[in-house]
Write an enzyme that holds these catalytic residues in place. Structure first.
Site, short mmCIF file in Angstrom:
data_model
loop_
_atom_site.label_atom_id
_atom_site.label_comp_id
_atom_site.label_asym_id
_atom_site.label_seq_id
_atom_site.Cartn_x
_atom_site.Cartn_y
_atom_site.Cartn_z
N HIS A 122 3.19 -4.33 -12.19
CA HIS A 122 4.77 -4.37 -10.83
C HIS A 122 3.47 -4.85 -9.70
CE1 HIS A 122 6.20 -1.74 -7.93
NE2 HIS A 122 7.23 -1.64 -8.68
N ASP A 199 -3.51 1.62 -12.77
CA ASP A 199 -2.71 1.32 -12.90
C ASP A 199 -1.80 2.83 -13.10
OD1 ASP A 199 0.87 1.94 -11.25
OD2 ASP A 199 0.27 0.18 -11.19
N GLN A 202 3.76 4.19 -13.80
CA GLN A 202 3.96 5.06 -15.40
C GLN A 202 3.79 5.38 -16.08
OE1 GLN A 202 7.69 4.19 -14.63
NE2 GLN A 202 7.58 2.62 -13.35
N LYS A 225 7.99 9.31 -8.64
CA LYS A 225 7.63 8.88 -10.24
C LYS A 225 6.95 10.31 -10.84
CE LYS A 225 7.68 4.46 -9.61
NZ LYS A 225 8.23 3.66 -9.46
N CYS A 363 10.53 -5.77 -10.20
CA CYS A 363 9.40 -5.94 -8.97
C CYS A 363 7.94 -6.66 -10.12
CB CYS A 363 8.82 -4.70 -7.92
SG CYS A 363 10.10 -3.82 -6.42
C1 LIG Z 1 4.09 0.61 -12.71
C2 LIG Z 1 4.26 -0.01 -11.07
N1 LIG Z 1 3.34 0.14 -11.18
C3 LIG Z 1 3.49 0.94 -9.32
C4 LIG Z 1 4.29 0.13 -8.77
C5 LIG Z 1 4.35 0.96 -6.63
O1 LIG Z 1 5.12 2.01 -7.15
P1 LIG Z 1 5.36 2.90 -5.30
O2 LIG Z 1 6.27 1.72 -5.43
O3 LIG Z 1 5.53 3.89 -6.21
O4 LIG Z 1 4.34 2.60 -4.84
C6 LIG Z 1 5.57 1.29 -9.56
C7 LIG Z 1 6.70 1.34 -9.52
O5 LIG Z 1 7.75 1.30 -9.85
C8 LIG Z 1 4.87 0.90 -11.03
O6 LIG Z 1 6.26 0.96 -11.96
#
Ligand SMILES: Cc1ncc(COP(=O)(O)O)c(C=O)c1O
Length: 405
Positions: A122, A199, A202, A225, A363
Site C-alpha cells: 500500500h 504492516d 489488513q 479497519k 492505493c
Molecule cells: C495494507 C495497508 N497498509 C496501510 C494502509 C493505510 O492505513 P491508514 O489509511 O488507516 O493509515 C492500508 C489502508 O487501506 C492498507 O490496506
C-alpha cells in the site's frame, strides 16, 4: 454456530437502505463498520469522562488517564507484546510507518544503505520508505511476486546484502488478499541481524497476531479497519529499537525537562506521543478489541474463510471474470476484472444495485504497474457479511458484465 444475527444487530449501519434496497457492504478493507459497543464507548467517554490525560490530579483527569493506559494494556495483550510501553498510539498505520521511516531512518540509514520492501505494498508502506531513501541517498529494493500473487521468497533472499538496514512488508495485501509468510521473512532477515517492520493494517481484524511469536521488530495497524474509530492506530516496536530511536514529533507530553537551550525527552511510550492524544479513539479501539475477543478471532477467521471460498467459487462462474491473487494463503479480499471492462464502469453499475465494492488502484499504484492493469474491482468481507449478500454481489457483477460486455 456463528452468531451472525446477533452480530448484525450490533452494527446499526447494516440496516441502512441504499437506493431503497438493503446495503450490502463489501468495502471492509477500506474501512469496517462500527458496532454499538464501540459507538457507546465513545459517547460514554464524552458523557462521563472527557478530560485531558496525564496532566491533572483531579478526578476526571485521573479517570480518563486510567482508561487510556488500560487500553494500552488491552492492546498489548491483543497482539501479545511483552510490554505496554512498546505500544505507541498513532493516527493509524500511515502515521506509524512514517514515524519509523523518519526516526529509524535518521538514526540508522546512511548513504549507500538499502531497504527492502515488496511490489504489493500500500502507498502507506511504500512512499515513506521511498522518500526517506531519496533523502538519505539509500536504495529501495522490491520483492517481486509469483504468478499467484504471493511473494517470491527465493528472490527476497537474493536481495539481502550487507548493506540492508531494514525489511518492510505487509502481512496481508489489501489488493491480492495474499497472507505473506511474515514469520519466515522475519527469521530470514534476522539471520543477517536486519530488523523487520510488518504492516498489519489488513491482518489484525482477521487473524490472531502474536508479535513475539513472529519476532516482529515493528508492527503497525489502524483502528478503523478493525471496527474501531478513524484517527487511531498503533505502532508496536521492540523496546530496544524504540529506546534507540529519536522522537518523531516535538511538543508536550514527549518531554521530561525543557530548558531555554535544550530539552530532555520522556520515557517510552510517551517519547513518541507528542501533544494531546486521541483519547476517544483509544477507548473506541479498546471496545473494538473486547468485541472481537468476545466473538473469538479463531471463529472470525473460520467464518471469513468460508465466505471467501463461497464467493471465490461463485465469482469464477462468471464468464470473463479474472481474479488477481490466487495464493493458497489468502484473507477475505477478492480483486477481479471483467473482460476488458474498466473497473470504474463496472463499479457504478454494482453500486446502483446497493452493493458497495471498491474500484481503482487501492492505493497500490506500483502493484498495478507491475500487473499491467488499470485497477481492479475489490470485494472485501467482514464477519458481519453473509452468503445471501454474496449472492447479491454475484447478481450485480453479472449485470455489469452483461451491460458492459
Ligand atoms: C495494507 C495497508 N497498509 C496501510 C494502509 C493505510 O492505513 P491508514 O489509511 O488507516 O493509515 C492500508 C489502508 O487501506 C492498507 O490496506
Amino acid at each position: 454456530m456463528f452468531p451472525i444475527e446477533k452480530i448484525r444487530a450490533d452494527f446499526p449501519i447494516l440496516q441502512t437502505k441504499v437506493y431503497n434496497k438493503p446495503l450490502a457492504y463489501f468495502d471492509n478493507a477500506a474501512t469496517t463498520q462500527k458496532p454499538l459497543q464501540v459507538i457507546r464507548a465513545i459517547t460514554g467517554y464524552y458523557e462521563k469522562e472527557n478530560c485531558n490525560i496525564h496532566r491533572g490530579v483531579h478526578f476526571l483527569s485521573v479517570k480518563a488517564t486510567e482508561a487510556y493506559e488500560d487500553a494500552r494494556c488491552v492492546i498489548r495483550d491483543f497482539i501479545h507484546a511483552q510490554h505496554s510501553h512498546e505500544i505507541i498510539f498513532t493516527r493509524g498505520t500511515t502515521e506509524a510507518v512514517n514515524l519509523v521511516a523518519d526516526s529509524f531512518g535518521k538514526k540508522f540509514i546512511a548513504e549507500g544503505d538499502e531497504v527492502i520492501t515488496s511490489v504489493m505494498e500500500h502507498h502507506s508502506n511504500f512512499v515513506p520508505w521511498q522518500q526517506m531513501c531519496l533523502q538519505r541517498k539509500a536504495t529501495l529494493k522490491f520483492i517481486p511476486l509469483l504468478e499467484d500473487g504471493s511473494l517470491d521468497i527465493a528472490a527476497f533472499q537474493t536481495l539481502i546484502t550487507e548493506k540492508t538496514r531494514l525489511v518492510t512488508v505487509t502481512h496481508i495485501s489489501n489488493v491480492l488478499g495474499t497472507i505473506n509468510p511474515v514469520k519466515e521473512i522475519i527469521a530470514m532477515a534476522h539471520q543477517h541481524a536486519i530488523p523487520v517492520l510488518i504492516d498489519g493494517a489488513q491482518s489484525v481484524a482477521h487473524m490472531n497476531i502474536d508479535v513475539q511469536d513472529l519476532d516482529a521488530d515493528f508492527y503497525c495497524f489502524s483502528g478503523h479497519k478493525m471496527y474501531a474509530p478513524m484517527g487511531i492506530g498503533v505502532l508496536y516496536g521492540k523496546e530496544r529499537w524504540l529506546e534507540e530511536m529519536p522522537p518523531y514529533q516535538m511538543g508536550g507530553e514527549m518531554i521530561k525537562d525543557v530548558f531555554f537551550t535544550h530539552t530532555t525527552f520522556n520515557e517510552l511510550p510517551f517519547k513518541f506521543e507528542a501533544g494531546t492524544p486521541n483519547v476517544e479513539g483509544v477507548l473506541g479501539l479498546r471496545a473494538a478489541i473486547r468485541y472481537l475477543h468476545d466473538i473469538g478471532m479463531d471463529q472470525i477467521e473460520a467464518y471469513e474463510r468460508d465466505l471467501l471460498s463461497y464467493a471465490t467459487q461463485r465469482l469464477l462462474g462468471i464468464e470473463g471474470l479474472k481474479i488477481y491473487g490466487t495464493s493458497k494463503h489468502k484473507a477475505s479480499v477478492i480483486s477481479f476484472l471483467l473482460h476488458k471492462i474498466h473497473p470504474y464502469d463496472a463499479g457504478m453499475i454494482i453500486d446502483k444495485m446497493s452493493v458497495a465494492v471498491r474500484t481503482g488502484h487501492h492505493c497500490a499504484m506500483p502493484l498495478m504497474e507491475y500487473l499491467k492493469i488499470p485497477g481492479t474491482i475489490r470485494a472485501s468481507f467482514a464477519f458481519y457479511n453473509t452468503k445471501e449478500e454474496i449472492d447479491r454481489l454475484l447478481e450485480a457483477v453479472k449485470k455489469a458484465n452483461e451491460m458492459l460486455s
